[in-house]
Design a protein around this motif. Structure first.
Motif, PDB file in Angstrom:
ATOM      1  N   THR A   1       8.392  -8.328   5.454  1.00 16.84           N
ATOM      2  CA  THR A   1       7.907  -7.550   4.326  1.00 16.84           C
ATOM      3  C   THR A   1       7.122  -6.387   4.901  1.00 16.84           C
ATOM      4  O   THR A   1       5.984  -6.540   5.314  1.00 16.84           O
TER       5      THR A   1
ATOM      6  N   GLY B   1       3.774 -16.049  -1.924  1.00 15.98           N
ATOM      7  CA  GLY B   1       4.013 -15.609  -3.283  1.00 15.98           C
ATOM      8  C   GLY B   1       4.411 -16.755  -4.186  1.00 15.98           C
ATOM      9  O   GLY B   1       4.621 -17.890  -3.749  1.00 15.98           O
TER      10      GLY B   1
ATOM     11  N   TYR C   1       7.840 -11.563  -0.183  1.00 16.86           N
ATOM     12  CA  TYR C   1       6.548 -11.823  -0.811  1.00 16.86           C
ATOM     13  C   TYR C   1       6.452 -10.993  -2.076  1.00 16.86           C
ATOM     14  O   TYR C   1       6.675  -9.782  -2.056  1.00 16.86           O
ATOM     15  N   ASP C   2       6.128 -11.639  -3.200  1.00 15.43           N
ATOM     16  CA  ASP C   2       6.173 -10.936  -4.486  1.00 15.43           C
ATOM     17  C   ASP C   2       4.865 -10.245  -4.866  1.00 15.43           C
ATOM     18  O   ASP C   2       4.800  -9.561  -5.883  1.00 15.43           O
ATOM     19  N   GLY C   3       3.806 -10.433  -4.064  1.00 14.68           N
ATOM     20  CA  GLY C   3       2.543  -9.765  -4.346  1.00 14.68           C
ATOM     21  C   GLY C   3       1.807 -10.303  -5.548  1.00 14.68           C
ATOM     22  O   GLY C   3       0.855  -9.687  -6.033  1.00 14.68           O
TER      23      GLY C   3
END
Length: 493
Positions: A40, A386, A394-396
């Protein structure tokens, strides 16, 4: 508590609709890849899935990040709970109980005792001696049978894995028995809807008119596990009776879908058909224990196979675990509670695979092997993970309960160890197979009551000598919650 969404959560009709419109977004296939790397930007998270040490190292990294959300051992904070409950912090009381259970499993699977002391301290403190039934008056305004049940199940796990006892304190089995005994007491049961526990313990709490699956699943789960541990048929009779009620009332249908609950004024016929992974988790766990104990293929083996197969089909579309009621393709509706549900399902499925390998190990291992790829993709090098595991990165997502999704990621790595044929996982013990917790069958016999003002918070704050002004504020705050329901008016999903 958990499934029945709080005022800050998603409206029930929206959740019910969401469960029928979900579509998975990422294709996942079984793989024998030696090393998986998440990229990422400049971040990578590497795990060699063929090496036990690498999997354990990944779990260690995530465990370190998870414990960073806990502040109860700091001055002025409450021992054993995550920051909260709202409006003082994000997390309700029950979720910390689930987190300590996650850390117990972490120790059991990996052998890393780093967090044993804080886990021991937290469970003992929140058990609230001398009754040890996890019914501290601090949580009266939000105390559901499910909330109490989650703490009880963590204590039960501690007994089953011989988690180190705390000298001079009640043992883990006694705590689990105290929870069960308070929930088996006549004042928790009535004939409405043909039986079953209500969601809330106290009539003054919003949700008292709701009989849901999770409250009864926790009671069933504890009964099954206490029966196996103690070889006492009283527990198994309660477990059988409760499971039959859940089925008879229609919360489990003929296709093994598990629904959320119904309201007493409608005789529990207005069934909320939203499906949560944690409902499935707690029930599957209990059924697996009953099958292991009885070896009854018709009564318990058939339901176990049906429940596991349907759960894997429903919650693992394309091989990745998805909370379908709120984790939608185009938006995320999951609240703080719901961010933790995936971990409970993974932990329960792992137990089922160990308790009934002849029936369900193969499909569970297959699901774990495809799912872990998505989990790895969701994590950053420091162990921040995430919530979405099917997006390839990773979706934050940090807005709704980072501790919950971190628990789930930790559960994914620890339970993955059951897929390794060479990795021996210690069996769950009983009184007859080396269990150190001896228990007390009369624990919790006298139900806890709301303390007087002079007693309130005396045992439940980290510093015993709190300032008088703080005590007064706590009392006023409690009455405010009772009168207004702020933070606890929870609409059913």
């Amino acid at each position: 508590m958990l499934f029945t969404t709080r005022i800050s959560g998603v409206a029930p009709l929206l959740l019910a609709a969401a469960s029928s419109v979900y579509g998975a977004t990422t294709e996942s296939t079984t793989t024998t890849t030696t090393t998986t790397t998440t990229t990422t930007g400049q971040s990578t998270f590497e795990v060699d899935l063929n090496k036990t040490a690498s999997v354990k190292s990944a779990a260690k990294t995530i465990a370190k990040h998870l414990i960073s959300y806990y502040t109860g051992n700091q001055p002025g904070q409450t021992i054993g709970i995550l920051p909260g409950p709202p409006p003082d912090g994000s997390y309700y009381w029950w979720e910390a109980g689930a987190m300590w259970g996650t850390f117990i499993d972490y120790w059991h699977y990996t052998g890393d005792s780093t967090y044993n002391a804080v886990t021991q301290q937290s469970i003992v403190f929140q058990a609230d001696a001398p009754q040890n039934s996890f019914m501290s008056p601090n949580w009266t305004a939000s105390l559901g049978n499910d909330d109490q049940g989650f703490w009880g199940m963590s204590a039960m796990l501690a007994a089953e894995v011989n988690f180190p006892l705390v000298p001079g304190e009640a043992d883990w089995l006694e705590m689990a028995q105290a929870v069960f005994n308070t929930q088996a007491a006549p004042d928790r049961h009535d004939d409405e809807c043909g039986g079953g526990l209500r969601w809330q313990i106290y009539p003054s709490n919003a949700g008292y008119d709701y009989k849901n699956t999770i409250a009864n699943a926790c009671f069933f789960n504890l009964g099954a596990r206490l029966a196996r541990y103690t070889d006492n048929s009283t527990y198994s009779k309660w477990a059988e009776k409760t499971f039959n009620w859940i089925r008879d009332v229609g919360y489990i249908d003929k296709n093994w879908n598990i629904y959320d609950g119904g309201h007493v004024p409608q005789n529990c016929t207005d069934i909320n058909k939203v499906q949560w992974s944690a409902n499935a988790a707690i029930i599957i766990h209990g059924v697996a224990i009953m099958y292991n104990m009885t070896e009854d293929a018709e009564q318990w083996g058939k339901p176990l196979s049906g429940l596991v197969n349907r759960t894997l089909e429903f919650f693992f579309p394309k091989g990745i675990l998805v909370e379908r009621a709120c984790e939608l393709t185009d938006r995320l509706l999951c609240n703080i509670d719901q961010h933790s549900f995936k971990g409970y399902l993974l932990r329960s499925l792992a137990t089922a695979a160990l308790m009934a390998p002849d029936l369900v190990r193969e499909p569970i291992v297959k699901a774990f092997k495809t799912n872990i790829e998505g989990v790895i993709d969701s994590c950053l090098p420091d162990g921040t993970c995430g919530y979405r595991w099917n997006v390839g990165k990773y979706d934050g997502d940090v807005s709704n309960g980072p501790a919950g999704q971190e628990m789930s990621a930790l559960a994914a790595f620890t339970t993955y160890l059951i897929t390794e044929e060479h990795e021996a996982v210690k069996p769950l013990v009983t009184n007859n197979t080396g269990g150190q917790s001896r228990g007390n069958p009369n624990a919790g016999e006298t139900p806890a009551t709301v303390m007087s003002m002079s007693e309130l918070t005396e045992r439940d704050k980290a510093g015993a000598g709190v300032l008088t002004a703080f005590v007064v504020c706590s009392i006023l705050g409690t009455y405010f919650f009772l009168a207004t329901g702020i933070g606890e008016v929870r609409s059913q999903n």
